[in-house]
Write an enzyme that holds these catalytic residues in place. Structure first.
Site, PDB file in Angstrom:
ATOM      1  NE  ARG A 240     -34.583  -0.619   1.012  1.00 13.05           N
ATOM      2  CZ  ARG A 240     -34.532  -1.885   1.444  1.00 13.05           C
ATOM      3  NH1 ARG A 240     -34.169  -2.868   0.633  1.00 13.05           N
ATOM      4  NH2 ARG A 240     -34.850  -2.169   2.692  1.00 13.05           N
ATOM      5  CD  GLU A 269     -39.012  -2.161  -4.610  1.00  8.87           C
ATOM      6  OE1 GLU A 269     -37.786  -2.265  -4.669  1.00  8.87           O
ATOM      7  OE2 GLU A 269     -39.691  -2.630  -3.673  1.00  8.87           O
ATOM      8  CG  HIS A 287     -37.892  -5.760  -2.717  1.00  6.33           C
ATOM      9  ND1 HIS A 287     -37.845  -4.425  -2.404  1.00  6.33           N
ATOM     10  CD2 HIS A 287     -37.010  -6.343  -1.865  1.00  6.33           C
ATOM     11  CE1 HIS A 287     -36.997  -4.206  -1.418  1.00  6.33           C
ATOM     12  NE2 HIS A 287     -36.473  -5.371  -1.067  1.00  6.33           N
TER      13      HIS A 287
HETATM   14  C1  GLV Z   1     -35.022  -6.033   2.186  1.00  8.58           C
HETATM   15  O1  GLV Z   1     -34.882  -5.384   1.212  1.00  8.58           O
HETATM   16  C2  GLV Z   1     -34.543  -5.670   3.485  1.00  8.58           C
HETATM   17  O2  GLV Z   1     -34.035  -4.558   3.666  1.00  8.58           O
HETATM   18  O3  GLV Z   1     -34.660  -6.506   4.393  1.00  8.58           O
END
Ligand code: GLV
Length: 321
Positions: A240, A269, A287
């Site tokens: 994250r 983000e 991401h």
């Molecule tokens: C992606 O970042 C997830 O947490 O699945």
């Protein structure tokens, strides 16, 4: 008929198949906070995304919500205590995306250490080049040390890949983890060891973040942590964004305190600290850690099956906590 609110773009054929007989709302666009606040009122279930702000204020609007089927491994966007207080079951999708996400983390590590993004941009810009013994030198992974912050499913999968490439692995975790699968991957690497964060930062050639975002791990990589890293070391973050202080990262990169960074996630983000765009020693991805088709299908299936289980009066398959 149970009403399922799908808060973001989804593989809607799978949602419809798994939740046959339910009324499905949404699934084609990312709902705004206002829309979510409106839709949650009458929802029996949410099939949610990691960017939905499922805080106490929004959850307080639910009148009959039984379950949140988060279609992600992480759930830092959900106020789990507020959900629990309201009797809402929260579920996530562990166990189906860790190998795919580790592939991406490993790819980022290769990209940043071997300067693949920079090299590709160079060729695409039609810059003159010819084979040159001294050109675009990077860091090889063989014999280097990978420091993994958080040896959960994704961290462990990353560690196995690293061992296969001849890297020694150290990790932080609250307790010793079973590292036998990592060590079995390559008997010529040093045994995988749990270390304190300070040692990991001081000794690793690549630091890769794989912990969940909690109050304890917010900015776990801050200015001090970056200063503790070797000036030749790289940072990889596929966890994250807020695990890393992004402004401090910019400063550290600008001052040459670390050699480069590979990022798939960002503090705010989809906004990114502007200076990062201009740094050649930084790889920026949008991401996409788990963005492989079959993986996303499995995530959707699991999220929907969790919802179906709870609405059907059964235990969730993969509840939080
Ligand atoms: C992606 O970042 C997830 O947490 O699945």
């Amino acid at each position: 008929m149970k009403r399922i609110v799908v808060t973001a773009p989804q593989l809607t054929d799978i949602v419809a198949r798994e939740l046959d007989g339910c009324e499905i709302i949404g699934g084609g666009h990312a709902m705004t906070r206002e829309e979510l606040a409106e839709q949650i009122v009458e929802a029996d279930a949410l099939l949610s995304s990691l960017s939905d702000p499922l805080d106490a204020d929004i959850l307080a609007r639910a009148t009959k919500l039984e379950v949140i089927g988060q279609c992600a491994a992480g759930f830092n966007n959900i106020d789990v205590d507020a959900a629990r207080d309201r009797g809402i079951v929260v579920t996530t999708t562990p166990g189906v995306l860790h190998e795919t996400t580790a592939d991406l983390a490993f790819g980022l590590m290769l990209m940043v250490t071997r300067r693949l993004g920079e090299a590709e941009r160079y060729v695409r810009a039609k810059q003159p080049w010819h084979y040159d013994h001294t050109f675009m030198l990077g860091m090889g992974l063989q014999g280097a040390t990978l420091g993994i912050i958080g040896l959960g499913q994704i961290g462990e999968a990353m560690a196995r890949r690293a061992a296969a490439f001849g890297m020694d692995v150290v990790y932080t975790a609250r307790h010793d983890k079973d590292a036998s699968a990592i060590d079995a991957t390559n008997p010529s690497t040093a045994p995988t060891r749990r270390v304190e964060l300070d040692e990991l930062l001081r000794t690793s050639d690549v630091v890769s973040v794989h912990c969940p975002l909690t109050e304890q791990t917010r900015h776990i990589i801050d200015a001090g942590a970056l200063a503790a890293m070797k000036s030749t070391a790289y940072l990889v973050n596929t966890a994250r964004g807020a695990c890393v202080d992004e402004k401090a990262l910019v400063t550290a990169l600008r001052n040459g305190e670390i050699a480069g960074a590979g990022l798939d996630v960002y503090e705010n983000e989809p906004d990114i600290e502007p200076e990062l765009y201009d740094m050649d020693n930084v790889v920026l991805l949008p991401h996409i850690g788990s963005a492989a088709r079959r993986t996303r299908e499995k995530m959707t299936e699991l999220a929907a099956r969790n919802i179906a289980a709870v609405l059907g009066g059964k235990d969730a398959l993969t509840p939080v906590g």
